[in-house]
Motif scaffolding. Structure first.
Motif, mmCIF file in Angstrom:
data_model
loop_
_atom_site.group_PDB
_atom_site.id
_atom_site.type_symbol
_atom_site.label_atom_id
_atom_site.label_comp_id
_atom_site.label_asym_id
_atom_site.label_seq_id
_atom_site.Cartn_x
_atom_site.Cartn_y
_atom_site.Cartn_z
ATOM 1 N N SER A 21 0.845 -1.154 0.050
ATOM 2 C CA SER A 21 0.122 0.001 -0.114
ATOM 3 C C SER A 21 0.922 1.263 0.101
ATOM 4 O O SER A 21 0.639 2.197 -0.729
ATOM 5 C CB SER A 21 -1.044 -0.165 1.120
ATOM 6 O OG SER A 21 -1.651 1.418 1.398
ATOM 7 N N ALA A 22 1.970 1.345 0.868
ATOM 8 C CA ALA A 22 2.922 2.352 0.930
ATOM 9 C C ALA A 22 3.618 2.548 -0.295
ATOM 10 O O ALA A 22 3.776 3.769 -0.744
ATOM 11 C CB ALA A 22 3.652 2.374 2.347
ATOM 12 N N GLY A 24 4.115 3.208 -3.794
ATOM 13 C CA GLY A 24 3.169 3.463 -4.935
ATOM 14 C C GLY A 24 3.703 4.457 -6.026
ATOM 15 O O GLY A 24 4.804 4.864 -6.105
ATOM 16 N N LEU A 25 2.779 5.049 -6.737
ATOM 17 C CA LEU A 25 3.218 6.273 -7.609
ATOM 18 C C LEU A 25 4.272 7.007 -6.911
ATOM 19 O O LEU A 25 5.051 7.605 -7.372
ATOM 20 C CB LEU A 25 2.039 6.581 -8.374
ATOM 21 C CG LEU A 25 1.186 5.749 -9.041
ATOM 22 C CD1 LEU A 25 0.097 6.288 -9.782
ATOM 23 C CD2 LEU A 25 2.193 4.920 -10.344
ATOM 24 N N GLY A 26 3.747 7.574 -5.673
ATOM 25 C CA GLY A 26 4.263 8.460 -4.881
ATOM 26 C C GLY A 26 6.060 8.122 -4.799
ATOM 27 O O GLY A 26 6.675 9.007 -4.881
ATOM 28 N N ASN A 27 6.086 7.049 -4.615
ATOM 29 C CA ASN A 27 7.481 6.544 -4.337
ATOM 30 C C ASN A 27 8.362 6.654 -5.564
ATOM 31 O O ASN A 27 9.722 6.914 -5.748
ATOM 32 C CB ASN A 27 7.889 5.187 -4.013
ATOM 33 C CG ASN A 27 7.495 4.713 -2.665
ATOM 34 O OD1 ASN A 27 5.854 5.019 -2.419
ATOM 35 N ND2 ASN A 27 7.810 4.297 -1.722
ATOM 36 N N SER A 232 3.090 9.090 1.029
ATOM 37 C CA SER A 232 3.871 7.905 0.712
ATOM 38 C C SER A 232 3.624 6.733 1.791
ATOM 39 O O SER A 232 3.384 5.543 1.255
ATOM 40 C CB SER A 232 5.466 8.162 0.724
ATOM 41 O OG SER A 232 6.121 7.054 0.100
ATOM 42 N N SER A 234 0.777 6.141 3.093
ATOM 43 C CA SER A 234 -0.600 6.000 3.047
ATOM 44 C C SER A 234 -1.263 6.198 4.172
ATOM 45 O O SER A 234 -2.262 5.412 4.754
ATOM 46 C CB SER A 234 -1.029 4.458 2.691
ATOM 47 O OG SER A 234 -0.441 3.891 1.659
ATOM 48 N N MET A 237 -5.843 7.975 5.370
ATOM 49 C CA MET A 237 -6.974 7.626 4.660
ATOM 50 C C MET A 237 -7.666 6.288 5.211
ATOM 51 O O MET A 237 -8.419 5.539 4.684
ATOM 52 C CB MET A 237 -6.492 7.097 3.225
ATOM 53 C CG MET A 237 -7.124 7.940 2.257
ATOM 54 S SD MET A 237 -6.408 7.500 0.695
ATOM 55 C CE MET A 237 -4.889 8.372 0.768
ATOM 56 N N ILE A 239 -6.419 3.536 5.692
ATOM 57 C CA ILE A 239 -5.986 2.213 5.111
ATOM 58 C C ILE A 239 -5.343 1.538 6.135
ATOM 59 O O ILE A 239 -5.522 0.383 6.269
ATOM 60 C CB ILE A 239 -4.978 2.745 3.957
ATOM 61 C CG1 ILE A 239 -5.649 3.437 3.008
ATOM 62 C CG2 ILE A 239 -4.555 1.288 3.358
ATOM 63 C CD1 ILE A 239 -6.648 3.082 2.224
ATOM 64 N N SER A 328 -1.399 -0.556 -4.289
ATOM 65 C CA SER A 328 -1.962 0.621 -3.536
ATOM 66 C C SER A 328 -3.234 0.746 -3.624
ATOM 67 O O SER A 328 -4.064 0.968 -2.901
ATOM 68 C CB SER A 328 -1.066 1.796 -3.772
ATOM 69 O OG SER A 328 0.152 1.903 -3.568
ATOM 70 N N SER A 331 -5.421 -1.576 -1.558
ATOM 71 C CA SER A 331 -5.635 -0.870 -0.103
ATOM 72 C C SER A 331 -6.666 0.053 -0.228
ATOM 73 O O SER A 331 -7.349 0.291 0.854
ATOM 74 C CB SER A 331 -4.138 -0.648 0.385
ATOM 75 O OG SER A 331 -3.791 0.696 -0.203
ATOM 76 N N ILE A 332 -6.784 1.010 -1.057
ATOM 77 C CA ILE A 332 -7.755 1.843 -0.972
ATOM 78 C C ILE A 332 -8.960 1.522 -1.169
ATOM 79 O O ILE A 332 -10.064 1.813 -0.323
ATOM 80 C CB ILE A 332 -7.457 3.356 -1.942
ATOM 81 C CG1 ILE A 332 -6.048 3.596 -2.039
ATOM 82 C CG2 ILE A 332 -8.118 4.390 -1.499
ATOM 83 C CD1 ILE A 332 -5.628 4.512 -3.037
#
Ligand code: PFF
Length: 481
Positions: A21-22, A24-27, A232, A234, A237, A239, A328, A331-332
């Motif tokens: 989950s952590a 993701g695109l953010g990383n 990053s 998560s 939210m 989650i 990710s 998880s959302i």
């Protein structure tokens, strides 16, 4: 008799799902550029301090509340302190809205995976290899229906995984997907290291850039690092709270929080080592966001490397980004699904996971329509089918919050509700119900004594709320600035 909610099958399964989950695109498109452009090594140092002080604290709060009440955020807050149930609704709503753009981005990633796969054997005939990066991206995001189809496939895949349940779907998938991601990432890092000029990329990421520090100032670097860390991991939210609600009492919560934050940060740094050296090796300008992922990096594979090897490396790279995005997105989705199932379970009804996962997936398909059809901000003026919020409301000097539907959804969630929600959680735990509310849960694990309770008390009371206010200010200025 209430239906059983189910549990994770193993602690490692839970950790892989939470790290999935952590990561993701953010990383991939956030961290490497922000680190390089915000002073390099100094950014990393500030990021690490924030992740340790605030990331781990909020993570621990969420996991503990989830496990304590064995419910998603709405149910958990209702039992913790009824007046603050709204914090639970904040996070469920944020998750839903984020899913409505995150999965559209996941669909674009899928398009690149398919495109490069098709180009491996005949790169000279493939659009993805012959078109310019800007054109390939621009044409696709304005294409409306075909972009929507890729998004719908991405969403359908998420629905299939989540409908399998926490252990039978999410855990089963992430146990294969996360090791695969690690292997692909290492393969890219190693290959990229052999390119001429890669060293400039490492220098960009890891050097201490005193000029940038002087120009930006520590305050601005801290704001950037805080916002990045928050998204990053998560947080806020619901989650991690939701994932925590499926944990059995034997799992060690403090240890798990530290592992998740550490693993996410390691992958972010590794992503930088995969991306930045390649960008520099081909003399491209580093950047952040969708531009980095879909234009600059596309050009690395299609023009820089080119030919069969470019197509193959492109396929491998976008394949790993796809894994990062889908672990990710599930998880959302699980956050919303758990919310509905908890309500039904409380009422003694059959939870019906499969049916409600499909219904929520369908609602996302609906809410994502503007995001998928405004050409990510191109708007009708730029050849897309739908108007951007700025076009719709007739706003001239475009501000970030209204330049596309994605940013419009993002300002509501990442900009406002999420920092407020996490701030609220720290205040409730730190000042209203007290640290004992989670200490008893942490110590419910056989053999665990929370020696760090005093330390976390200070984090919940003072440090984390202070940083979250910084995040809120930083977000609002970046969206409305
Ligand atoms: N942490 C993910 C990333 O860095 O891309 C994004 C994310 C996933 C945010 C899940 C929030 C969330 F609930």
């Amino acid at each position: 008799m209430k239906e059983h909610r189910g549990n994770w099958g193993s602690n490692i399964g839970f950790i892989l799902a939470a790290v999935g989950s952590a990561v993701g695109l953010g990383n991939i498109w956030g961290f490497p550029y922000k680190m390089g452009a915000s002073g390099g090594g100094i950014f990393l140092l500030i990021y690490l301090i924030l992740a340790a002080l605030v990331g781990v604290t909020v993570l621990l709060g969420e996991l503990s509340l989830g496990r304590k009440y064995q419910m998603g955020p709405v149910g958990a807050y209702r039992q913790l302190c009824r007046k603050f149930t709204f914090l639970g609704y904040f996070s469920v709503f944020s998750g839903f809205l984020i899913m409505s753009f995150y999965s559209v981005l996941g669909g674009i990633v899928l398009k690149y995976v398919v495109g490069f796969a098709g180009a491996i054997f005949n790169p000279q005939d493939a659009d993805i290899m012959t078109m310019s990066s800007g054109d390939y991206f621009g044409t696709f995001v304005c294409a409306g229906p075909s972009m929507y189809v890729f998004f719908a496939i991405f969403m359908a895949a998420s629905v299939i995984i989540v409908s399998g349940g926490v252990a039978g779907g999410i855990e089963r998938f992430t146990k294969i997907a996360m090791p695969a991601l690690a292997v692909l990432l290492i393969a890219v890092i190693v290959y990229v290291a052999t390119l001429d000029g890669a060293a400039d990329g490492y220098r960009f990421m890891f050097g201490i850039h005193t000029d940038a520090i002087r120009e930006l100032g520590i305050w601005s670097i801290t704001k950037t690092a805080a916002g990045q860390m928050f998204f990053s991991l998560s947080l806020a939210m619901g989650i991690m709270l939701t994932y925590g609600s499926y944990l059995p009492k034997e799992t060690k919560l403090v240890k798990n929080s530290v592992i998740i934050a550490t693993a996410d940060t390691i992958v972010a740094v590794m992503a930088g080592m995969a991306v930045m050296p390649a960008v520099f090796a081909f003399g491209l300008e580093p950047g952040g966001g969708p531009g980095l992922l879909f234009v600059t990096l596309h050009s690395v594979f299609a023009d820089g490397m080119g030919g069969e090897i470019g197509a193959l490396m492109g396929f491998i790279f976008y394949g790993l980004v796809f894994i990062a995005a889908i672990t990710s997105s599930i998880s959302i989705l699980e956050g919303s699904v758990t919310f509905v199932m908890d309500i039904r379970r409380e009422k003694g009804m059959k939870m019906n996971r499969g049916r409600f996962t499909v219904i929520i997936g369908a609602l996302v398909l609906l809410f994502a329509i503007p995001v998928a059809f405004d050409g990510l901000g191109s708007g009708v003026g730029g050849g897309a089918i739908m108007k951007t919020p700025a076009e719709l409301f007739g706003i001239e000097n475009v501000k970030v919050w209204c330049d596309c539907w994605l940013d419009f959804y993002d300002v509501i969630t990442e900009g406002i509700l999420m920092p407020l929600g996490a701030f609220g959680m720290c205040i409730v735990i730190g000042w209203i119900v007290g640290i004992d509310s989670i200490k008893t849960e942490i110590e419910a694990t056989p053999g665990v004594k929370m020696n760090s309770a005093k330390w976390f008390d200070i984090c919940f009371k003072v440090i984390a709320p202070a940083v979250l206010i910084i995040v809120l200010i930083a977000q609002i200025t970046s969206f409305f600035g």
